[in-house]
Design a protein around this motif. Structure first.
Motif, PDB file in Angstrom:
ATOM      1  N   PHE A   7      48.681  42.575  41.538  1.00 12.86           N
ATOM      2  CA  PHE A   7      48.965  42.847  40.130  1.00 12.86           C
ATOM      3  C   PHE A   7      49.652  44.186  39.893  1.00 12.86           C
ATOM      4  O   PHE A   7      49.957  44.528  38.753  1.00 12.86           O
ATOM      5  CB  PHE A   7      47.667  42.760  39.313  1.00 12.86           C
ATOM      6  CG  PHE A   7      47.055  41.388  39.322  1.00 12.86           C
ATOM      7  CD1 PHE A   7      47.666  40.328  38.666  1.00 12.86           C
ATOM      8  CD2 PHE A   7      45.891  41.137  40.038  1.00 12.86           C
ATOM      9  CE1 PHE A   7      47.123  39.055  38.692  1.00 12.86           C
ATOM     10  CE2 PHE A   7      45.335  39.866  40.071  1.00 12.86           C
ATOM     11  CZ  PHE A   7      45.951  38.817  39.393  1.00 12.86           C
ATOM     12  N   GLY A   8      49.893  44.952  40.956  1.00 10.27           N
ATOM     13  CA  GLY A   8      50.603  46.209  40.810  1.00 10.27           C
ATOM     14  C   GLY A   8      49.906  47.215  39.937  1.00 10.27           C
ATOM     15  O   GLY A   8      50.543  48.041  39.275  1.00 10.27           O
ATOM     16  N   LYS A   9      48.574  47.163  39.905  1.00 16.06           N
ATOM     17  CA  LYS A   9      47.813  48.106  39.084  1.00 16.06           C
ATOM     18  C   LYS A   9      46.513  48.473  39.775  1.00 16.06           C
ATOM     19  O   LYS A   9      46.051  47.772  40.679  1.00 16.06           O
ATOM     20  CB  LYS A   9      47.530  47.505  37.707  1.00 16.06           C
ATOM     21  CG  LYS A   9      46.722  46.205  37.749  1.00 16.06           C
ATOM     22  CD  LYS A   9      46.341  45.694  36.362  1.00 16.06           C
ATOM     23  CE  LYS A   9      47.523  45.291  35.519  1.00 16.06           C
ATOM     24  NZ  LYS A   9      47.084  44.655  34.232  1.00 16.06           N
ATOM     25  N   HIS A  10      45.929  49.572  39.331  1.00 18.19           N
ATOM     26  CA  HIS A  10      44.657  50.004  39.897  1.00 18.19           C
ATOM     27  C   HIS A  10      43.523  49.104  39.414  1.00 18.19           C
ATOM     28  O   HIS A  10      43.619  48.455  38.361  1.00 18.19           O
ATOM     29  CB  HIS A  10      44.363  51.456  39.520  1.00 18.19           C
ATOM     30  CG  HIS A  10      45.343  52.428  40.117  1.00 18.19           C
ATOM     31  ND1 HIS A  10      45.370  52.702  41.461  1.00 18.19           N
ATOM     32  CD2 HIS A  10      46.339  53.171  39.543  1.00 18.19           C
ATOM     33  CE1 HIS A  10      46.336  53.578  41.698  1.00 18.19           C
ATOM     34  NE2 HIS A  10      46.937  53.877  40.557  1.00 18.19           N
ATOM     35  N   THR A  11      42.422  49.090  40.169  1.00 15.92           N
ATOM     36  CA  THR A  11      41.263  48.252  39.828  1.00 15.92           C
ATOM     37  C   THR A  11      40.790  48.515  38.407  1.00 15.92           C
ATOM     38  O   THR A  11      40.446  47.583  37.667  1.00 15.92           O
ATOM     39  CB  THR A  11      40.109  48.537  40.810  1.00 15.92           C
ATOM     40  OG1 THR A  11      40.579  48.327  42.144  1.00 15.92           O
ATOM     41  CG2 THR A  11      38.926  47.636  40.542  1.00 15.92           C
ATOM     42  N   SER A  12      40.769  49.768  38.017  1.00 17.63           N
ATOM     43  CA  SER A  12      40.269  50.132  36.680  1.00 17.63           C
ATOM     44  C   SER A  12      41.119  49.542  35.567  1.00 17.63           C
ATOM     45  O   SER A  12      40.678  49.473  34.414  1.00 17.63           O
ATOM     46  CB  SER A  12      40.235  51.662  36.544  1.00 17.63           C
ATOM     47  OG  SER A  12      41.530  52.207  36.749  1.00 17.63           O
ATOM     48  N   GLU A  13      42.343  49.101  35.875  1.00 15.43           N
ATOM     49  CA  GLU A  13      43.254  48.580  34.849  1.00 15.43           C
ATOM     50  C   GLU A  13      43.253  47.050  34.765  1.00 15.43           C
ATOM     51  O   GLU A  13      43.966  46.477  33.938  1.00 15.43           O
ATOM     52  CB  GLU A  13      44.673  49.068  35.151  1.00 15.43           C
ATOM     53  CG  GLU A  13      44.808  50.579  35.184  1.00 15.43           C
ATOM     54  CD  GLU A  13      46.117  51.062  35.778  1.00 15.43           C
ATOM     55  OE1 GLU A  13      46.560  52.150  35.387  1.00 15.43           O
ATOM     56  OE2 GLU A  13      46.683  50.343  36.638  1.00 15.43           O
ATOM     57  N   LEU A  14      42.463  46.384  35.607  1.00 17.22           N
ATOM     58  CA  LEU A  14      42.437  44.915  35.601  1.00 17.22           C
ATOM     59  C   LEU A  14      41.885  44.376  34.288  1.00 17.22           C
ATOM     60  O   LEU A  14      40.934  44.935  33.723  1.00 17.22           O
ATOM     61  CB  LEU A  14      41.560  44.405  36.747  1.00 17.22           C
ATOM     62  CG  LEU A  14      42.073  44.599  38.180  1.00 17.22           C
ATOM     63  CD1 LEU A  14      40.972  44.264  39.172  1.00 17.22           C
ATOM     64  CD2 LEU A  14      43.315  43.750  38.441  1.00 17.22           C
ATOM     65  N   ASN A  15      42.465  43.263  33.816  1.00 19.41           N
ATOM     66  CA  ASN A  15      41.847  42.576  32.679  1.00 19.41           C
ATOM     67  C   ASN A  15      40.942  41.468  33.208  1.00 19.41           C
ATOM     68  O   ASN A  15      40.857  41.230  34.419  1.00 19.41           O
ATOM     69  CB  ASN A  15      42.917  42.032  31.717  1.00 19.41           C
ATOM     70  CG  ASN A  15      43.860  41.028  32.379  1.00 19.41           C
ATOM     71  OD1 ASN A  15      43.431  40.220  33.210  1.00 19.41           O
ATOM     72  ND2 ASN A  15      45.136  41.061  32.022  1.00 19.41           N
ATOM     73  N   VAL A  16      40.258  40.789  32.318  1.00 18.49           N
ATOM     74  CA  VAL A  16      39.243  39.826  32.746  1.00 18.49           C
ATOM     75  C   VAL A  16      39.854  38.665  33.526  1.00 18.49           C
ATOM     76  O   VAL A  16      39.256  38.168  34.493  1.00 18.49           O
ATOM     77  CB  VAL A  16      38.419  39.316  31.542  1.00 18.49           C
ATOM     78  CG1 VAL A  16      39.284  38.515  30.575  1.00 18.49           C
ATOM     79  CG2 VAL A  16      37.220  38.495  31.993  1.00 18.49           C
ATOM     80  N   GLU A  17      41.053  38.216  33.131  1.00 18.28           N
ATOM     81  CA  GLU A  17      41.689  37.106  33.838  1.00 18.28           C
ATOM     82  C   GLU A  17      42.057  37.507  35.261  1.00 18.28           C
ATOM     83  O   GLU A  17      41.872  36.733  36.206  1.00 18.28           O
ATOM     84  CB  GLU A  17      42.953  36.651  33.091  1.00 18.28           C
ATOM     85  CG  GLU A  17      42.704  36.085  31.702  1.00 18.28           C
ATOM     86  CD  GLU A  17      42.744  37.167  30.631  1.00 18.28           C
ATOM     87  OE1 GLU A  17      42.913  38.355  30.991  1.00 18.28           O
ATOM     88  OE2 GLU A  17      42.603  36.841  29.447  1.00 18.28           O
ATOM     89  N   GLU A  18      42.577  38.717  35.420  1.00 21.58           N
ATOM     90  CA  GLU A  18      42.964  39.182  36.745  1.00 21.58           C
ATOM     91  C   GLU A  18      41.737  39.386  37.638  1.00 21.58           C
ATOM     92  O   GLU A  18      41.760  39.068  38.829  1.00 21.58           O
ATOM     93  CB  GLU A  18      43.758  40.487  36.611  1.00 21.58           C
ATOM     94  CG  GLU A  18      45.119  40.280  35.943  1.00 21.58           C
ATOM     95  CD  GLU A  18      45.732  41.561  35.415  1.00 21.58           C
ATOM     96  OE1 GLU A  18      46.950  41.559  35.129  1.00 21.58           O
ATOM     97  OE2 GLU A  18      45.000  42.569  35.270  1.00 21.58           O
TER      98      GLU A  18
END
Length: 771
Positions: free
Chosen positions: A198-209
């Motif tokens: 997802f090209g983002k840090h864990t803290s930036e994940l949304n619920v679907e990801e």
């Protein structure tokens, strides 16, 4: 008492009890043998408290963005506080809903293990898969113990899980689990998976990801969202349903999330893919050398693949993306031009030795040669065909081919290199070492040395200025034969008037070869070589007139260094790209500073004069297509370069805050462009810079580069106010000697004007000077 009598009086019952007791005793002994390490030493509580997993080293851009990683297992540990709550909820709901109510072993799940996995030998039935048991497996893996393998491994995990629960609290177990669990594509740990998919840090994940990543844990390859997006989406929705079932999300949120499309932002951090692979390889080499001189607190050397170091670099992430895009766009079109211009009459068809040498340089040939095969046997092996993947710009192709076929296939490709630096420090902003690292791993920034062509001329003109030659000095364009019978000529039209005289600004902007050599001879070859040294060039420069046309070979990085003085107060700056190395906890291990020249290579006045000359190259000279083709209105100075027989194309583009050098050519020096129209630097190398500047102009974040203006003093403006070219007078044309001594008898504009006033035709008829 009656039960004891029954047992005593019933041989069958007695035998059954003996058998059961023996089995229980055997089971206890078996478990004890596992517990005490008879099947392999189990980690102690102390060892578990000091868990240290192999961690990937991260390479960061100047803005702190992840460029790439060095790893055996792609793992980046993160803290518990960085896990979004919905990620934890997804894990609990899917993998271990009673996690907070057991001490590592869930009795219900364990019964399932006993009946399905152990008695029925059904490995696919799952196990007593608490998160703690899975953690034990993630950390220590499983060994092959034959037909008892499942039983031994499960009991070992039970022991380890029990010790983990006594050593860590639940939050720590969640943290350890997420940092060790394997995902698809050789990825370990939630942070690496989050960045990759997802090209983002864990803290930036949304619920679907979060649901996608947790869903992947059931079968990482089967539910790989890159390969099987629909399958992954279905599994994601199962995870969301579990979250709703156990009250972690509402029914409305579940429905909304399930209707969301699966969108990836996949980033590959493997060594041969992803952003800036040539740059990352150079960083790896340099960091490895530094680590050889350092030791950790245990007195051991650091390991770049295991110790989770953090390498900070100067690379501008977005500029690197734009640079790679620009190179790919231009090179794909240029390659098509190149192939079309040769048709079937390729250089290696006309000269078979080119292909023969390429075959003998290849790794397959050398491998077979080392095995003792004769040349005939080697060639027979290399003629065998097999399916292989071959590079093409519009997508790699798989075809049946021999090694010889593949070598010939790659001979046709042009390659490219580009380096962009901040001139004040030499800080590398973009580094493109070739057209595709997967297939062409030779780095044309740091490894290759090529003749630099006319890009050497600004060094010649700088030496002339530093040795007292005025910018408005005129030189004849006539050809001159030098010692050894060498007669340089201009690459312009055959109709160029040999009796025209040009000032230095005109001659440099039009890249006139005949005048460049005359300027070099007037300044002195030794002075020009010394000037090159003061500008940071270390490569060998032969003491011959032809160096004026760039016959010396240099690396792209070295040439970039030589142009930094023009926009750095006369001082050179060497390319500089690693700022510091830290351990995984942010402790500084090594720090690096820029390397600049110790004294100016040019005076401030001469520096400005040279910039004005090279601005003329862009505004009216050989680099004019930056204006009329690419529509650039930036303040740009530049220089094109083309080597003999169109072997190399160069372009140097400068703004006040960026120096960019591009090169294009074939890796085999014997293969050049078929004609100057295609091969000249203005056509082969300049467009990469032109496209990059177009893209940067469209993005406000680069305004410090794109909107910067070159400062120029009134004194320099007056010095550069030269009259245009002038033609030799009648007697000069009639009786002028075409020799070197005559050409060195130069005149400034004022001297020429004085002489004109005394000229015969001027006095007699008062005629006008030819412009």
């Amino acid at each position: 008492m009656s039960l004891l009598l029954k047992i005593k009086n019933s041989p069958k019952l007695k035998l059954g009890l003996i058998i059961i007791g023996s089995l229980v005793a055997l089971g206890i002994l078996f478990f004890a043998s596992i517990y005490f390490g008879a099947w392999g030493k189990l980690p102690s509580s102390k060892e578990l408290s000091e868990l240290q997993q192999s961690r990937a080293t991260q390479v960061l851009s100047s803005e702190g963005e992840l460029i790439g990683k060095f790893f055996i297992h792609d793992r980046q540990p993160v803290k518990y506080e960085e896990f979004p709550q919905h990620l934890i909820d997804a894990l609990i709901a899917t993998e271990d809903v009673r996690f907070y109510n057991h001490s590592g072993i869930d009795s219900r799940s364990l019964m399932r293990v006993f009946f399905k996995s152990i008695l029925l030998q059904d490995e696919s039935a799952g196990g007593g898969s608490t998160i703690t048991l899975q953690l034990a497996k993630n950390i220590y893996g499983r060994k092959d113990y034959g037909f008892l393998g499942i039983v031994v491994n499960k009991f070992q995990e039970v022991v380890i899980a029990n010790r983990l629960e006594k050593t860590y609290d639940k939050e720590d177990i969640i943290r350890l689990y997420f940092n060790t669990v394997p995902f698809s594509d050789n990825t370990f740990g939630i942070e690496s998976a989050s960045m990759k998919f997802f090209g983002k840090h864990t803290s930036e994940l949304n619920v679907e990801e979060s649901a996608v990543l947790v869903g992947m844990l059931k079968a990482s390859h089967y539910y790989n969202p890159r390969i099987f997006p629909e399958r992954s989406k279905q599994r994601r929705n199962v995870v969301l349903s579990q979250m709703e079932k156990y009250g972690f999300i509402s029914e409305e949120k579940e429905k909304e999330a399930q209707e969301t499309e699966l969108v990836l932002n996949y980033k590959n951090y493997g060594h041969d893919k992803g952003l800036a692979p040539y740059f990352r390889e150079q960083v790896r080499k340099d960091v490895s050398k530094v680590l050889d001189t350092l030791k950790n607190k245990d007195g051991k050397k650091y390991n770049i693949y295991r110790d989770g170091l953090i390498v900070h670099t100067t690379l501008n992430y977005r500029m690197q993306e734009l640079a790679e895009e620009s190179m790919q766009e231009h090179m794909a079109a240029l390659q098509e031009q190149h192939e079309k211009s040769y048709g079937k009459a390729t250089p290696w068809k006309r000269n078979p030795k080119i292909l023969e040498d390429a075959i003998k340089r290849s790794r397959p040939y050398k491998t077979l040669e080392n095995e003792g095969l004769s040349e005939e046997e080697i060639m027979a092996e290399l003629d065998k065909t097999q399916p292989m993947e071959l590079f093409e710009y519009n997508g790699s192709i798989t075809k049946t081919a021999s090694v010889k076929d593949s070598i010939e296939h790659y001979l046709k490709f042009l390659n490219s290199g580009m380096l962009a630096v901040e001139p004040g420090t030499g800080a590398v902003q973009a580094w493109v070492g070739g057209i595709d690292y997967r297939y062409f791993q030779y780095d044309h920034v740091s490894q290759s040395k090529r003749q630099v062509g006319s890009t050497f001329k600004p060094i010649v003109y700088s030496a002339a200025l530093e040795n007292g030659i005025e910018p408005c000095t005129y030189f004849s364009a006539r050809e001159v034969t030098y010692e050894g019978g060498w007669t340089p000529s201009n690459s312009g039209s055959d109709e160029d008037d040999p009796h025209m005289n040009y000032n230095m600004k005109e001659a440099l902007s039009q890249s006139m070869n005949t005048i460049a050599v005359k300027v070099l001879m007037e300044a002195g070859i030794g002075n020009v070589i010394n000037q090159a040294r003061r500008m940071g060039i270390e490569s060998e420069i032969p003491s011959v007139p032809s160096i004026a046309l760039g016959t010396a070979s240099m690396s792209l990085a070295e040439l970039t260094t030589a142009f930094t003085p023009f926009v750095n107060d006369g001082n050179y700056s060497e390319p500089f790209y690693i700022t510091k190395i830290e351990d995984g906890n942010g402790n500084l291990l090594a720090e690096f500073k820029p390397t600049n020249g110790t004294s100016p290579a040019l005076s401030e006045t001469n520096r400005q004069v040279m910039v004005e000359m090279m601005k003329a190259t862009v505004n009216e000279g050989t680099a004019y297509r930056l204006r009329n083709t690419y529509g650039l209105r930036n303040d740009i100075a530049g220089k094109t370069g083309t080597t003999q027989n169109n072997k190399d194309g160069w372009f140097v583009g400068m703004t006040p805050n960026l120096v960019t050098v591009t090169w294009v050519g074939s890796d085999d020096h014997r293969i050049g462009f078929s004609n100057t129209s295609i091969g000249q630097g203005a056509n082969s190398a300049l467009p990469v810079f032109g496209k990059l500047m177009q893209k940067m102009n469209a993005e406000p974040q680069f305004k410090e580069v794109t909107q910067a203006r070159f400062p120029v003093s009134a004194e320099v403006i007056e010095m550069m106010d030269c009259k245009p070219e002038k033609r030799d007078g009648f007697f000069k044309r009639l009786f002028g000697k075409n020799d070197q001594n005559d050409e060195r008898n130069k005149r400034t504009e004022k001297q020429e004007e004085k002489k004109e006033k005394k000229g015969f035709f001027k006095r007699l008829f008062g005629g006008k000077k030819n412009n």
